[in-house]
Design a protein around this motif. Structure first.
Motif, PDB file in Angstrom:
ATOM      1  N   ASN A  43      46.343  44.602  44.017  1.00  6.41           N
ATOM      2  CA  ASN A  43      46.652  45.959  43.538  1.00  6.41           C
ATOM      3  C   ASN A  43      45.361  46.638  43.095  1.00  6.41           C
ATOM      4  OD1 ASN A  43      47.609  48.278  42.394  1.00  6.41           O
ATOM      5  ND2 ASN A  43      49.197  47.291  41.174  1.00  6.41           N
ATOM      6  N   THR A  51      44.100  35.022  39.140  1.00  2.00           N
ATOM      7  CA  THR A  51      44.806  36.303  39.109  1.00  2.00           C
ATOM      8  C   THR A  51      43.931  37.323  38.396  1.00  2.00           C
ATOM      9  OG1 THR A  51      45.944  35.683  37.057  1.00  2.00           O
ATOM     10  CG2 THR A  51      47.108  35.294  39.128  1.00  2.00           C
ATOM     11  N   ASP A  74      45.055  49.849  42.597  1.00  2.42           N
ATOM     12  CA  ASP A  74      45.345  50.977  41.706  1.00  2.42           C
ATOM     13  C   ASP A  74      45.068  50.630  40.246  1.00  2.42           C
ATOM     14  OD1 ASP A  74      46.025  52.582  43.757  1.00  2.42           O
ATOM     15  OD2 ASP A  74      48.193  52.444  43.476  1.00  2.42           O
ATOM     16  N   GLU A  75      45.155  49.337  39.896  1.00  2.00           N
ATOM     17  CA  GLU A  75      44.880  48.924  38.519  1.00  2.00           C
ATOM     18  C   GLU A  75      43.429  49.172  38.126  1.00  2.00           C
ATOM     19  OE1 GLU A  75      47.060  45.367  36.580  1.00  2.00           O
ATOM     20  OE2 GLU A  75      46.430  44.722  38.582  1.00  2.00           O
ATOM     21  N   TRP A  76      42.530  49.200  39.130  1.00  2.00           N
ATOM     22  CA  TRP A  76      41.094  49.226  38.837  1.00  2.00           C
ATOM     23  C   TRP A  76      40.456  50.540  39.228  1.00  2.00           C
ATOM     24  CZ3 TRP A  76      40.551  45.090  36.043  1.00  2.00           C
ATOM     25  CH2 TRP A  76      41.451  44.044  36.255  1.00  2.00           C
ATOM     26  N   GLN A 102      43.815  44.368  31.666  1.00  2.00           N
ATOM     27  CA  GLN A 102      44.735  43.856  32.684  1.00  2.00           C
ATOM     28  C   GLN A 102      44.770  42.327  32.678  1.00  2.00           C
ATOM     29  OE1 GLN A 102      42.189  45.882  33.219  1.00  2.00           O
ATOM     30  NE2 GLN A 102      42.794  47.703  34.343  1.00  2.00           N
ATOM     31  N   GLY A 138      44.741  40.843  36.865  1.00  2.00           N
ATOM     32  CA  GLY A 138      45.831  41.768  36.615  1.00  2.00           C
ATOM     33  C   GLY A 138      47.053  41.334  37.406  1.00  2.00           C
ATOM     34  N   GLN A 139      47.549  42.217  38.266  1.00  2.00           N
ATOM     35  CA  GLN A 139      48.720  41.920  39.082  1.00  2.00           C
ATOM     36  C   GLN A 139      48.367  41.271  40.416  1.00  2.00           C
ATOM     37  OE1 GLN A 139      50.913  45.567  39.559  1.00  2.00           O
ATOM     38  NE2 GLN A 139      50.837  46.067  37.385  1.00  2.00           N
ATOM     39  N   SER A 140      47.078  41.040  40.638  1.00  2.00           N
ATOM     40  CA  SER A 140      46.623  40.548  41.933  1.00  2.00           C
ATOM     41  C   SER A 140      46.328  39.051  41.875  1.00  2.00           C
ATOM     42  CB  SER A 140      45.350  41.297  42.358  1.00  2.00           C
ATOM     43  OG  SER A 140      45.548  42.699  42.296  1.00  2.00           O
ATOM     44  N   THR A 173      38.705  53.402  38.538  1.00  2.00           N
ATOM     45  CA  THR A 173      37.935  53.877  37.385  1.00  2.00           C
ATOM     46  C   THR A 173      38.028  55.380  37.310  1.00  2.00           C
ATOM     47  OG1 THR A 173      36.401  52.055  37.651  1.00  2.00           O
ATOM     48  CG2 THR A 173      35.677  53.902  36.296  1.00  2.00           C
ATOM     49  N   TYR A 194      47.051  50.641  47.221  1.00  2.00           N
ATOM     50  CA  TYR A 194      45.909  51.507  46.968  1.00  2.00           C
ATOM     51  C   TYR A 194      46.339  52.963  47.049  1.00  2.00           C
ATOM     52  CZ  TYR A 194      41.550  54.043  47.668  1.00  2.00           C
ATOM     53  OH  TYR A 194      40.525  54.933  47.549  1.00  2.00           O
ATOM     54  N   ASP A 195      46.187  53.668  45.944  1.00  2.00           N
ATOM     55  CA  ASP A 195      46.444  55.105  45.884  1.00  2.00           C
ATOM     56  C   ASP A 195      47.838  55.438  46.412  1.00  2.00           C
ATOM     57  OD1 ASP A 195      45.835  57.669  45.198  1.00  2.00           O
ATOM     58  OD2 ASP A 195      44.774  58.136  47.064  1.00  2.00           O
TER      59      ASP A 195
END
Length: 874
Positions: free
Chosen positions: A516, A478, A518-520, A454, A480-482, A522, A558-559
């Protein structure tokens, strides 16, 4: 004359006959003597080709030659499958007259062709080269009192294409030498002479503790050594050694006039360059050096001076300097320039612990940016260091010069750092006394790797260091997208870096516009056939963190949920994350959350409290698994609710609550909502004929409790077909329903349909009176509900007691559930106690057996020692 020629011919023929016959006659005796000598002096299996055992006086007359083919040694157990030595051909030539005279045996030449030596050392130190029987050394003393000497002089020797393998499992060390060729000449018949040797090795590999320090390196050595045998002094004259392209030479002497070894040696690099040093890089990286261009001057020199004995070593000094170095790689147009290095090493012979390594200068230019460093390291008893780094470093350029596989990196680091200290401060955990100060700024940092696809970036970061604290003035990044923005302070960072048990402490302010999660997420892929059964893994909070994180986040993904305007304090300590007054908006509702997440147990525990305002009931069903499991009816309820709820329990391996052991309680308030159009309403209407197709809820307050996988709802009032009704009961995570609805029915208004529905409960008699109290029982599951009329009775003004009766019923159900849970807990406790007693008894038996065996062994050992003592006495 003719007669004379015949006599001379006969004599010559006799001589030739003697030369031919002598080796033949004595061959068996010599072979026998060799076999006997081997048997007496070598505790191993020796083999050789008997057909290749050769003696001759003709090959090198008047000298004597002996050769043996396919000669080898194989050790005894545990090395009976390993060949210690194998030689393709072994031969030597001896001056026959020196043997006859007996004063000194002169060996003109020795040849070892294709020898292969494999040395093995087991973890306990047992070695396959230990093949000589132990015996007491005895000196043969002549009448004069001097020891008898065995005088041998060798003029020339040669080793061709040798292979040496050394594997030491006791020290985790290995060395492999391939293609070794060595030759030497020297007239040992003289007291003073020059000894010349030439050595070449095609491949050297050396490793220790899993690290290859040398990998497929070449070695060459040409040495001329003046031998002064009467004075035991050996002087290096012309000589040069080289490891790969790194060459160096010696001059000076080594003398052994007495028990000490005196030396005065100087060494220096010869014809070396920066590329010479780079050539020492392990072979797996050699491809990296293809096309490299280097320039600049380099010097390497040193000395070893003083005496060597049991109490001291020589004093060793070494220096390596680089000036105006330049390194350019074919794939990268920007070179490293102005490379300057100053290093020196001093190791005092009387006490090596006082060694000092000093690098006062290390600097280079990388595309015009200067980077400098300095390092001093000393005192092997109390490691002491002084390190500094100054300048700017472009990571993208550096990574092209020194690539790291699987990682893209760029950014500019400006550093002005210094630290000093010693291991005593570390061992005594006095980390705050270790000086560490300076500043670090990072700009335009970006990293993408196989483990972090990411990407992570730092747009701007500024921090300052002191021995006790890092002050983070700015951190804009940053992930990823965060986006992330941090400031604050971190303490005990030195202890945290040096000791995994030390705790990193900090107080930080965290801000983000969008984060975000959701990117992480696991995921552990447990796919079976084509079914996707991936599940999240347990999230563990590090136990060596003590952090306060004041957070403010505009939006969290999240989710599949969008959480907005989050504000509150998150603390992390001892593996527990604590949330304090975390307020946020979700699904058009307002939340305030407090609680803890404890990840230390095998099954992480949680204890959360929520205050919720104006949350959509159907959206809560779509979003939260807990609502889907415990309140499936929410799917068909239109409206909003507010609540004050508390939950506690444990997480499963999929990071979802273990619903069977979930505990909760709280108050749910519904201002206005309606349940209609689902299977439950249809079943109620079919069974009662008067329930209608909708239940209305106005200003409803639900007291709920969650125990052992069931949701219990205390009695609350709703409207059903215009009539007031009281609802209470419970439902389980398995979907099972156990609810009652009590309502007053106006029989006259309901007409014959109600009478017919109630007939079975009145013995077929007509209902008398205007109102009846009807109690519906709802069972089955939410998807397949079963509804029936549990009882009826004449109201007679008892409508006010309906809710009280319902409350008594729900209290009874809760008490029964509590009693059941208590009985199950007691059962589990007794089973655990029985298992523990059984395990304790088993361990006690094992300990007693072990003690008995040890006592028996000790007695046997004492008996053996006693026997040995008696034997030694007599």
């Amino acid at each position: 004359m003719k007669k004379l020629l015949i006599i001379l011919g006969s004599i010559i023929g006799l001589i030739f006959l003697v030369l031919i016959a002598t080796p033949i006659v004595f061959k068996d005796d010599i072979k026998k003597a060799v076999d006997q000598a081997i048997a007496e002096n070598i505790n191993a299996q020796v083999y050789y080709d008997e057909g290749g055992f050769s003696l001759s006086l003709l090959k090198s007359f008047p000298n004597f030659s002996l050769s043996v083919d396919d000669f080898g040694i194989v050790g005894n157990a545990p090395f009976d499958q390993d060949t210690l030595v194998h030689v393709g051909s072994f031969g030597f030539e001896i001056d026959l007259m020196s043997v006859i005279n007996g004063e000194q045996i002169k060996i003109n030449s020795i040849l070892l062709d294709q020898p292969s030596i494999t040395v093995l050392v087991l973890p306990d130190g047992t070695a396959n080269y230990d093949i000589v029987p132990s015996s007491e050394d005895t000196a043969v003393v002549e009448e004069s009192g001097e020891a008898a000497s065995f005088n041998i002089a060798i003029k020339q020797w040669e080793i061709k294409n040798a292979e040496i393998v050394y594997i030491d499992q006791s020290s985790n060390m290995s060395a492999i030498l391939l293609g070794l060729n060595h030759s030497g000449t020297g007239d040992f018949t003289e007291h003073v002479f020059d000894l010349g040797t030439q050595t070449s090795i095609e491949s050297i590999t050396f490793g220790m503790d899993g690290v290859d320090y040398l990998s497929n390196k070449t070695f060459n050595a040409d040495i001329i050594l003046n031998m002064d045998l009467p004075h035991s002094k050996y002087t290096f004259k012309e000589n040069k050694l080289s490891l790969n392209d790194f060459g160096f030479g010696f001059d000076g002497y080594v003398a052994m006039p007495g028990e000490d070894i005196d030396m005065d040696l100087n060494f220096e690099g010869k014809d070396i360059s920066i590329k010479s040093i780079l050539s020492l890089i392990p072979g797996v990286y050699q491809e990296y050096l293809n096309g490299v261009e280097t320039s600049g001057s380099i010097s390497f020199e040193g000395s070893a001076k003083g005496a060597y004995n049991e109490n001291r070593l020589p004093d060793v000094m070494a220096k390596l300097n680089v000036d105006q170095g330049r390194i350019k790689y074919a794939e990268y147009p920007i070179p490293i320039e102005a490379l300057t290095i100053r290093t020196d090493l001093n190791v005092p012979g009387e006490n090596m612990d006082d060694m000092v390594f000093n690098m006062p200068t290390f600097s280079m230019l990388l595309d015009g940016e200067k980077v400098g460093a300095n390092l001093t390291f000393s005192n092997l008893q109390n490691y002491t260091w002084d390190f500094g780094m100054h300048g700017k470093l472009d990571l993208e350029k550096l990574l092209k010069v020194v690539p790291v596989e699987g990682m893209d990196l760029k950014g500019l680091i400006a550093a002005d750092l210094s630290t000093s200290g010693n291991m005593k401060l570390v061992d005594e955990e006095r980390y705050d006394e270790i000086p560490a100060e300076g500043s670090l700024a990072i700009t335009g940092f970006e990293m993408v790797s196989e483990d972090l696809p990411q990407g992570f970036g730092i747009q701007q970061s500024k921090m300052t260091f002191s021995p006790k604290v890092i002050n983070l003035q700015q951190f804009d990044a940053t992930l990823g997208q965060s986006d992330m923005h941090l400031d604050g302070s971190v303490s005990n960072f030195i202890g945290y870096a040096l000791n995994e048990e030390e705790v990193l402490k900090g107080s930080l302010n965290f801000r983000s516009n969008t984060f975000n999660l959701d990117e992480w997420m696991t995921e552990e892929d447990t796919t079976v056939v084509e079914e996707d059964t991936s599940a999240m893994e347990i999230i563990r909070v590090p136990t060596n963190l003590d952090l306060r994180l004041q957070s403010k986040i505009g939006k969290i993904v999240y989710d599949g949920m969008d959480i907005s305007d989050l504000d509150g304090l998150i603390t992390v300590k001892d593996g527990i994350a604590k949330l304090e007054n975390i307020d946020f908006n979700l699904l058009d509702g307002e939340f305030v959350m407090n609680g803890t997440y404890n990840s230390v147990p095998e099954k992480p525990a949680f204890d959360f409290g929520f205050n919720i305002k104006d949350l959509s009931i159907p959206k809560s069903y779509e979003t939260f698994n807990t609502v889907q499991q415990l309140a499936p009816v929410a799917k068909n309820v239109a409206g909003d609710f507010s609540a004050a709820l508390g939950f506690n329990g444990v997480m499963g391996p999929d990071m979802m609550p273990d619903y069977e052991h979930l505990t909760g309680h709280g108050l749910v308030e519904i201002a206005e909502a309606a349940l209609k159009g689902d299977n439950l309403m249809k079943a109620m209407s079919a069974a009662s004929k008067f329930s209608g197709d909708q239940i209305n809820m106005d200003n409803v307050k639900l007291n709920i409790e969650i125990r052992e996988g069931r949701l219990y709802v205390e009695p609350f009032d709703v409207k059903m077909s215009g009539q007031k009704a009281t609802v209470y009961g419970s439902n389980g995570i398995d979907g099972s329903l156990d609810y009652y609805i009590s309502t007053m029915v106006k029989t006259g208004a309901a007409g014959s349909a109600v009478n017919q529905a109630l007939a079975s409960y009145t013995g077929g008699k007509e209902v008398i009176g205007e109102e009846m109290l009807v109690k519906l029982k709802i069972g089955g599951t939410y998807e397949k509900p079963k509804v029936g009329i549990a009882s009826t009775e004449s109201a007679n003004g008892q409508g006010g007691s309906i809710k009280a009766a319902a409350q008594a019923e729900i209290d009874k159900q809760i008490k029964e559930a509590e009693a059941k849970a208590k009985a199950e807990l007691e059962k589990q406790k007794k089973e655990a106690e029985a298992k523990a007693k059984e395990e304790l008894a088993k361990q006690q038996a094992e300990l007693e057996k072990k003690a008995e065996e040890e006592a028996k062994k000790a007695a046997e050992d004492a008996k053996k020692k006693a026997k040995k003592a008696l034997k030694d006495m007599f």
